[in-house]
Design a protein around this motif. Sequence first.
Motif, PDB file in Angstrom:
ATOM      1  N   VAL A 147       6.725   9.112  -2.986  1.00 50.77           N
ATOM      2  CA  VAL A 147       6.378   9.079  -4.418  1.00 50.77           C
ATOM      3  C   VAL A 147       6.113  10.482  -4.950  1.00 50.77           C
ATOM      4  N   GLY A 148       6.381  11.533  -4.140  1.00 50.00           N
ATOM      5  CA  GLY A 148       6.196  12.899  -4.597  1.00 50.00           C
ATOM      6  C   GLY A 148       5.153  13.641  -3.797  1.00 50.00           C
ATOM      7  N   TYR A 149       4.862  14.853  -4.237  1.00 51.01           N
ATOM      8  CA  TYR A 149       3.908  15.721  -3.535  1.00 51.01           C
ATOM      9  C   TYR A 149       2.483  15.284  -3.859  1.00 51.01           C
ATOM     10  N   LEU A 150       1.597  15.305  -2.869  1.00 52.97           N
ATOM     11  CA  LEU A 150       0.274  14.714  -3.035  1.00 52.97           C
ATOM     12  C   LEU A 150      -0.552  15.350  -4.141  1.00 52.97           C
ATOM     13  N   ARG A 151      -0.346  16.618  -4.469  1.00 52.11           N
ATOM     14  CA  ARG A 151      -1.134  17.269  -5.521  1.00 52.11           C
ATOM     15  C   ARG A 151      -0.488  17.142  -6.903  1.00 52.11           C
ATOM     16  N   HIS A 152       0.742  16.635  -6.938  1.00 52.15           N
ATOM     17  CA  HIS A 152       1.463  16.547  -8.216  1.00 52.15           C
ATOM     18  C   HIS A 152       2.091  15.159  -8.355  1.00 52.15           C
ATOM     19  N   LEU A 153       1.280  14.141  -8.258  1.00 56.41           N
ATOM     20  CA  LEU A 153       1.775  12.773  -8.335  1.00 56.41           C
ATOM     21  C   LEU A 153       2.101  12.386  -9.780  1.00 56.41           C
ATOM     22  N   VAL A 213      -7.367   1.873  -6.120  1.00 55.61           N
ATOM     23  CA  VAL A 213      -7.248   3.233  -5.606  1.00 55.61           C
ATOM     24  C   VAL A 213      -8.456   3.525  -4.722  1.00 55.61           C
ATOM     25  N   VAL A 214      -8.194   3.777  -3.455  1.00 52.53           N
ATOM     26  CA  VAL A 214      -9.248   4.110  -2.494  1.00 52.53           C
ATOM     27  C   VAL A 214      -9.158   5.604  -2.225  1.00 52.53           C
ATOM     28  N   THR A 257       0.828  -1.210   0.000  1.00 53.91           N
ATOM     29  CA  THR A 257       0.000   0.000   0.000  1.00 53.91           C
ATOM     30  C   THR A 257       0.857   1.253   0.000  1.00 53.91           C
ATOM     31  N   VAL A 258       0.440   2.247  -0.782  1.00 54.98           N
ATOM     32  CA  VAL A 258       1.026   3.582  -0.747  1.00 54.98           C
ATOM     33  C   VAL A 258      -0.026   4.532  -0.192  1.00 54.98           C
ATOM     34  N   VAL A 259       0.344   5.332   0.804  1.00 58.08           N
ATOM     35  CA  VAL A 259      -0.584   6.291   1.399  1.00 58.08           C
ATOM     36  C   VAL A 259      -0.254   7.685   0.888  1.00 58.08           C
ATOM     37  N   ILE A 260      -1.287   8.402   0.495  1.00 54.09           N
ATOM     38  CA  ILE A 260      -1.129   9.747  -0.047  1.00 54.09           C
ATOM     39  C   ILE A 260      -1.922  10.714   0.823  1.00 54.09           C
ATOM     40  N   GLY A 261      -1.227  11.557   1.570  1.00 56.21           N
ATOM     41  CA  GLY A 261      -1.874  12.526   2.452  1.00 56.21           C
ATOM     42  C   GLY A 261      -1.471  12.290   3.892  1.00 56.21           C
ATOM     43  N   ALA A 311      -5.745   7.372  -0.892  1.00 58.65           N
ATOM     44  CA  ALA A 311      -5.433   8.761  -1.214  1.00 58.65           C
ATOM     45  C   ALA A 311      -6.386   9.733  -0.545  1.00 58.65           C
ATOM     46  N   ALA A 312      -5.825  10.826  -0.037  1.00 63.30           N
ATOM     47  CA  ALA A 312      -6.623  11.908   0.536  1.00 63.30           C
ATOM     48  C   ALA A 312      -7.407  12.617  -0.565  1.00 63.30           C
ATOM     49  N   SER A 313      -8.391  13.398  -0.164  1.00 64.72           N
ATOM     50  CA  SER A 313      -9.246  14.086  -1.132  1.00 64.72           C
ATOM     51  C   SER A 313      -8.453  15.062  -1.989  1.00 64.72           C
TER      52      SER A 313
END
Length: 294
Positions: free
Chosen positions: A61-67, A102-103, A22-26, A82-84
């Motif tokens: 994996v980078g910045y959450l708004r610029h994946l 993708v959740v 799992t990769v978490v974004i946010g 992923a966050a909203s």
Amino acid sequence: MLLVACLWPGWQAVLADSAPRTVVIGSDIAEIMAAIGALEGVVGRDDTSQYPAAVAALPSVGYLRHLAAEGTLSLAPERVIAASAAGPREVLAQLEVAGVEVVRIEQGASLAALPDKIRAVARAVERERAGAALAANIEADLARLEERRNATQTVAPRAMFLLSHSGMTPMAAGRDTAGQAVIEAAGGHNAFERFGGYKAVGAEALVARSPEVVIATRGGLEGVGGPARLWQLPGLALTPAGREHALIVCDDQALLGFGPRTPTALMALHHALHGAPKGSDDVGEACGRVAYDP
């Protein structure tokens, strides 16, 4: 495979129970997963996810708004939570096309939505019981914060929330910003509510709005060059905040992440703005007044 199955009849159950890569974004999602004990299988994060240390140690994996799809896929994830605010949406769609689940957690940067966000993350990782317990604790913290704010006897101070990063012009938070949200939640009044978003303010505007206190994050204060440089901003010395060197500094993600630590950070901010209620011991150290002696 048949031989393995005969020697180890439970192998299928073990494989079924193993957590997917799992990769978490946010940062809020990462902190929630850590708080409910769901970091098993997490192999990557975004740049904003820096807490706790177990998360910060993971590859980004980078910045959450610029994946970018390539960077995320390089970790061979089976799932992305992923966050909203995560995006671009096209990148998330590319990940789905590549076979990654993708959740999307749609509850965003809102205190009111925090308990539901916790429950949503818990459902996604099948930790409903732990999520329900954490959400209940957060709801109790938010209720306690509201009671404290309602019981405050002092007048709400006019506050300026300073946004700054290295190399950028410092900006004040206007209405419809996270900065205004935390000021109001802690019982303050945003001195710059007349404009929307974040904007650079000149000396004339600073003097006109007369903030009584400056609120900055630790990263934001570093971005402006520290307290000495802060008080040298044009016009700030002519405000009540500047004359008294009234500065509150807060942990960036604890205050603005809208994750499990945010209610306690807001209690600490309320304490810094108004003083702690008698007998209270739950304000934490996420925010505090910073003395300055030039």
